[in-house]
Write an enzyme that holds these catalytic residues in place. Sequence first.
Site, short mmCIF file in Angstrom:
data_model
loop_
_atom_site.label_atom_id
_atom_site.label_comp_id
_atom_site.label_asym_id
_atom_site.label_seq_id
_atom_site.Cartn_x
_atom_site.Cartn_y
_atom_site.Cartn_z
N SER A 11 17.12 -32.53 14.66
CA SER A 11 16.18 -32.88 15.72
C SER A 11 15.88 -31.63 16.52
O SER A 11 16.65 -30.65 16.52
CB SER A 11 16.76 -33.96 16.63
OG SER A 11 15.92 -34.18 17.76
N TYR B 57 24.49 -36.15 21.61
CA TYR B 57 23.40 -36.12 20.62
C TYR B 57 22.96 -34.68 20.34
O TYR B 57 22.78 -34.30 19.16
CB TYR B 57 22.24 -36.95 21.15
CG TYR B 57 21.13 -37.15 20.13
CD1 TYR B 57 21.25 -38.10 19.14
CD2 TYR B 57 19.98 -36.39 20.18
CE1 TYR B 57 20.24 -38.29 18.20
CE2 TYR B 57 18.96 -36.55 19.26
CZ TYR B 57 19.10 -37.51 18.27
OH TYR B 57 18.11 -37.69 17.34
#
Length: 257
Positions: free
Chosen positions: A48, A61
Amino acid sequence: MVRKPLRDLALEDWSRVIATNLTSTYLLARAAEDLLRAAHGSIVAIASTRAHQSEPDTESYAASKGGLVALTHALAISLGPEIRTNVISPGWINVTGDEPSRRDHEQHPAGRVGRPEDIAALAAWLLGPESGFVTGAEFVSDGGMTRKMIYEGRSRDRSRHHATTDRTAPRSPAARRTQLHATDATRRAAARDRTVTSRPYTPRHTRRARLNGRPSRRERRHEHHDRGPARPLRHPAARPRRPLRRTRRLVDALRPR
């Protein structure tokens, strides 16, 4: 994604996110190593853009996605040349089915929000033979958002010149007066710091001769008469005054014998 303040993020929540996003990729690569070596296969991980930029309360994350980027180039070195390993870092990909607003599309330099087809096409190219010379690389597919400079609460023109505008243009009259006083004080301090240094007088022909690397007239004259090196020049005002010959004879005549 677990979104909690750092003080409320428990170790169990951290471990769960790391295990889901990072450890699972490691286990899959280890289990499929023999099959991939035999088939000269390829691994494509999905990270990401959070590996490079973050929002508040997303430590677990961001760490897991950053770990995927590092794991990718480590696997590429360890498993190559039989196995190629690359990673894709998507940006905003619309997977909900709801149409984003016009503002959502326009903020992307590419002009729109990403679609799942964009990531699928890139993954297919990385898995195919056309990318046989590509391994250990990260491919960011975010419409250019990670390359866009964004300042919250500022317009585009002001964000370009905020460093000079905010400093040189005070808004209130009191701020303007303070800036004027500071400017005047700076000028006075600079004037005090400037010192005038006096240098000994040097004729123009001597300066030119020194610049050209040649001896001056006075130096040549002393060398011609073999009188030794020339004495250093002094300013005319610093030279001692000598009485005139007529005055000297008059003084000798009036001196009692």
